[in-house]
Write a protein that holds these residues in place. Structure first.
Motif, mmCIF file in Angstrom:
data_model
loop_
_atom_site.group_PDB
_atom_site.id
_atom_site.type_symbol
_atom_site.label_atom_id
_atom_site.label_comp_id
_atom_site.label_asym_id
_atom_site.label_seq_id
_atom_site.Cartn_x
_atom_site.Cartn_y
_atom_site.Cartn_z
ATOM 1 N N ASN A 1 0.849 39.351 -41.537
ATOM 2 C CA ASN A 1 0.006 39.353 -42.796
ATOM 3 C C ASN A 1 -0.602 37.959 -43.182
ATOM 4 O OD1 ASN A 1 -0.409 42.164 -42.894
ATOM 5 N ND2 ASN A 1 1.523 42.399 -43.855
ATOM 6 N N THR A 2 -0.283 37.052 -42.405
ATOM 7 C CA THR A 2 -0.846 35.687 -42.870
ATOM 8 C C THR A 2 -2.240 35.239 -41.700
ATOM 9 O OG1 THR A 2 1.181 34.754 -43.131
ATOM 10 C CG2 THR A 2 -0.463 33.201 -42.619
ATOM 11 N N TRP A 3 -3.222 34.932 -42.688
ATOM 12 C CA TRP A 3 -4.449 34.571 -42.049
ATOM 13 C C TRP A 3 -4.240 33.440 -40.953
ATOM 14 C CZ3 TRP A 3 -7.948 38.280 -41.518
ATOM 15 C CH2 TRP A 3 -7.951 39.326 -42.684
ATOM 16 N N VAL A 4 -4.997 33.463 -39.702
ATOM 17 C CA VAL A 4 -4.895 32.470 -38.832
ATOM 18 C C VAL A 4 -6.295 32.533 -37.916
ATOM 19 C CG1 VAL A 4 -2.435 32.315 -38.578
ATOM 20 C CG2 VAL A 4 -3.697 33.646 -36.949
ATOM 21 N N LEU A 5 -6.124 31.435 -37.399
ATOM 22 C CA LEU A 5 -7.458 31.116 -36.216
ATOM 23 C C LEU A 5 -7.039 32.056 -35.028
ATOM 24 C CD1 LEU A 5 -10.383 30.337 -36.411
ATOM 25 C CD2 LEU A 5 -9.712 28.066 -35.152
ATOM 26 N N ALA A 6 -7.827 32.781 -34.366
ATOM 27 C CA ALA A 6 -7.136 33.392 -33.224
ATOM 28 C C ALA A 6 -8.250 33.587 -32.166
ATOM 29 C CB ALA A 6 -6.930 35.089 -33.662
ATOM 30 N N HIS A 7 -7.741 33.633 -30.856
ATOM 31 C CA HIS A 7 -8.543 33.789 -29.537
ATOM 32 C C HIS A 7 -8.142 34.650 -28.776
ATOM 33 C CE1 HIS A 7 -11.250 31.761 -26.813
ATOM 34 N NE2 HIS A 7 -10.207 31.706 -26.147
ATOM 35 N N ASN A 8 -8.835 35.480 -28.037
ATOM 36 C CA ASN A 8 -8.519 36.312 -26.870
ATOM 37 C C ASN A 8 -9.432 35.927 -25.795
ATOM 38 O OD1 ASN A 8 -11.235 37.152 -27.310
ATOM 39 N ND2 ASN A 8 -10.611 39.331 -28.205
ATOM 40 N N GLY A 9 -9.899 34.931 -25.571
ATOM 41 C CA GLY A 9 -10.751 34.721 -24.222
ATOM 42 C C GLY A 9 -12.049 34.969 -24.255
ATOM 43 N N LYS A 10 -12.437 35.873 -25.426
ATOM 44 C CA LYS A 10 -13.955 36.119 -25.352
ATOM 45 C C LYS A 10 -14.428 35.744 -26.879
ATOM 46 C CE LYS A 10 -15.133 40.514 -24.297
ATOM 47 N NZ LYS A 10 -15.396 41.627 -24.117
ATOM 48 N N TRP A 11 -13.405 35.548 -27.933
ATOM 49 C CA TRP A 11 -13.773 35.704 -29.178
ATOM 50 C C TRP A 11 -12.686 34.540 -29.991
ATOM 51 C CZ3 TRP A 11 -10.111 37.315 -32.982
ATOM 52 C CH2 TRP A 11 -10.797 37.379 -34.092
ATOM 53 N N THR A 12 -13.362 33.761 -30.904
ATOM 54 C CA THR A 12 -12.663 33.321 -31.857
ATOM 55 C C THR A 12 -12.639 33.226 -33.233
ATOM 56 O OG1 THR A 12 -12.256 31.438 -30.114
ATOM 57 C CG2 THR A 12 -11.867 30.658 -32.267
ATOM 58 N N GLY A 13 -11.851 33.705 -33.894
ATOM 59 C CA GLY A 13 -12.382 33.900 -35.387
ATOM 60 C C GLY A 13 -11.026 34.048 -36.256
ATOM 61 N N VAL A 14 -11.311 34.469 -37.330
ATOM 62 C CA VAL A 14 -9.879 34.542 -38.425
ATOM 63 C C VAL A 14 -9.498 35.842 -38.351
ATOM 64 C CG1 VAL A 14 -9.450 34.506 -40.853
ATOM 65 C CG2 VAL A 14 -11.415 32.907 -40.238
ATOM 66 N N ALA A 15 -8.286 36.132 -38.079
ATOM 67 C CA ALA A 15 -7.528 37.345 -37.983
ATOM 68 C C ALA A 15 -6.083 37.152 -38.658
ATOM 69 C CB ALA A 15 -7.183 37.621 -36.443
ATOM 70 N N LYS A 16 -5.254 38.370 -38.549
ATOM 71 C CA LYS A 16 -4.008 38.344 -39.046
ATOM 72 C C LYS A 16 -3.291 39.345 -38.198
ATOM 73 C CE LYS A 16 -4.711 41.535 -42.871
ATOM 74 N NZ LYS A 16 -4.456 41.745 -44.338
ATOM 75 N N TYR A 17 -1.963 38.767 -38.051
ATOM 76 C CA TYR A 17 -1.036 39.615 -37.305
ATOM 77 C C TYR A 17 -0.354 40.454 -38.079
ATOM 78 C CZ TYR A 17 2.675 40.837 -33.741
ATOM 79 O OH TYR A 17 3.574 41.435 -33.243
ATOM 80 N N GLU A 18 -0.190 41.803 -37.980
ATOM 81 C CA GLU A 18 0.432 42.766 -38.710
ATOM 82 C C GLU A 18 1.847 43.450 -37.969
ATOM 83 O OE1 GLU A 18 -2.580 45.480 -39.684
ATOM 84 O OE2 GLU A 18 -3.208 44.444 -41.869
ATOM 85 N N VAL A 19 2.710 43.287 -38.644
ATOM 86 C CA VAL A 19 3.983 44.248 -38.210
ATOM 87 C C VAL A 19 4.073 45.511 -39.228
ATOM 88 C CG1 VAL A 19 6.259 43.971 -37.618
ATOM 89 C CG2 VAL A 19 4.878 42.004 -37.136
ATOM 90 N N LEU A 20 3.778 46.491 -38.757
ATOM 91 C CA LEU A 20 4.029 47.783 -39.556
ATOM 92 C C LEU A 20 5.363 48.417 -39.354
ATOM 93 C CD1 LEU A 20 0.195 48.806 -39.158
ATOM 94 C CD2 LEU A 20 1.170 47.593 -40.919
ATOM 95 N N ALA A 21 6.319 48.036 -40.122
ATOM 96 C CA ALA A 21 7.528 48.349 -39.712
ATOM 97 C C ALA A 21 7.938 50.192 -39.806
ATOM 98 C CB ALA A 21 8.689 47.952 -40.712
ATOM 99 N N GLU A 22 7.216 50.572 -40.887
ATOM 100 C CA GLU A 22 7.233 52.085 -40.845
ATOM 101 C C GLU A 22 6.766 52.723 -39.512
ATOM 102 O OE1 GLU A 22 3.433 50.835 -43.021
ATOM 103 O OE2 GLU A 22 5.609 50.449 -43.024
ATOM 104 N N TRP A 23 5.927 52.060 -38.705
ATOM 105 C CA TRP A 23 5.536 52.692 -37.513
ATOM 106 C C TRP A 23 6.162 52.046 -36.075
ATOM 107 C CZ3 TRP A 23 -0.120 52.217 -39.537
ATOM 108 C CH2 TRP A 23 -0.256 53.377 -40.540
ATOM 109 N N ILE A 24 6.714 51.012 -36.429
ATOM 110 C CA ILE A 24 6.916 49.885 -35.353
ATOM 111 C C ILE A 24 5.783 49.878 -34.605
ATOM 112 C CG2 ILE A 24 8.710 49.657 -33.599
ATOM 113 C CD1 ILE A 24 10.044 50.031 -36.470
ATOM 114 N N ASP A 25 4.661 49.159 -35.374
ATOM 115 C CA ASP A 25 3.455 48.964 -34.615
ATOM 116 C C ASP A 25 3.147 47.580 -34.800
ATOM 117 O OD1 ASP A 25 1.350 49.381 -33.156
ATOM 118 O OD2 ASP A 25 0.351 50.748 -34.650
ATOM 119 N N GLU A 26 2.654 46.974 -33.940
ATOM 120 C CA GLU A 26 2.158 45.432 -34.370
ATOM 121 C C GLU A 26 0.778 45.353 -33.623
ATOM 122 O OE1 GLU A 26 4.794 43.150 -31.668
ATOM 123 O OE2 GLU A 26 6.556 43.712 -32.924
ATOM 124 N N ARG A 27 -0.141 44.817 -34.511
ATOM 125 C CA ARG A 27 -1.486 44.595 -34.050
ATOM 126 C C ARG A 27 -2.094 43.481 -34.903
ATOM 127 N NH1 ARG A 27 -3.545 50.374 -35.177
ATOM 128 N NH2 ARG A 27 -2.111 50.853 -33.454
#
Length: 135
Positions: free
Chosen positions: A76-102
């Motif tokens: 949940n910290t805003w960072v600059l992210a890149h995926n090969g096609k796009w570069t922009g502001v994003a945050k990585y979330e770890v949702l413990a109740e679902w054991i889900d990361e995105r």
């Protein structure tokens, strides 16, 4: 505990071993006291080994980009992210109740749904300081 816990691989915080609760009852939880990142396992020695294996921090590339294979930002910290096609502001979330990361972009869209997953990230730069004529 036979092996000493290494610092958190995401924020460098102090790790602690505690008894799991809720859906993790009966398991040992290795938990970061700062960002709350955690590893769970039935046996404490295995949980510690798993935590310490992730804890080797990789240095940033000279450009400042950090591979997600080496280290992830604090949840949940805003960072600059890149995926090969796009570069922009994003945050990585770890949702413990679902054991889900995105990853979510600045519009709360899931980056993985819009294109390839994030491969690299870097901290956002500090905001500029006001100059004398701006104050």
């Amino acid at each position: 505990m036979s092996e000493e816990l290494k610092p958190c691989p995401f924020c460098g915080g102090v790790a602690q071993a505690i008894a799991g609760d809720g859906p993790f009852y009966g398991r040992v939880q290795i938990d970061c006291s700062v960002c709350r990142n955690a590893t769970y396992w039935w046996e404490e020695a295995v949980a510690v080994r798993l935590w310490n294996r992730r804890a080797a921090l990789a240095p940033a590339q000279p450009s400042g980009w950090i591979s997600v294979m080496h280290r992830l930002p604090t949840s949940n910290t805003w960072v600059l992210a890149h995926n090969g096609k796009w570069t922009g502001v994003a945050k990585y979330e770890v949702l413990a109740e679902w054991i889900d990361e995105r990853w979510r972009d600045e519009h709360s869209e899931f980056v993985e749904k819009l294109g390839p997953t994030v491969t690299h990230w870097m901290p956002l730069p500090a905001a500029p300081s006001p100059t004398k004529d701006q104050t």
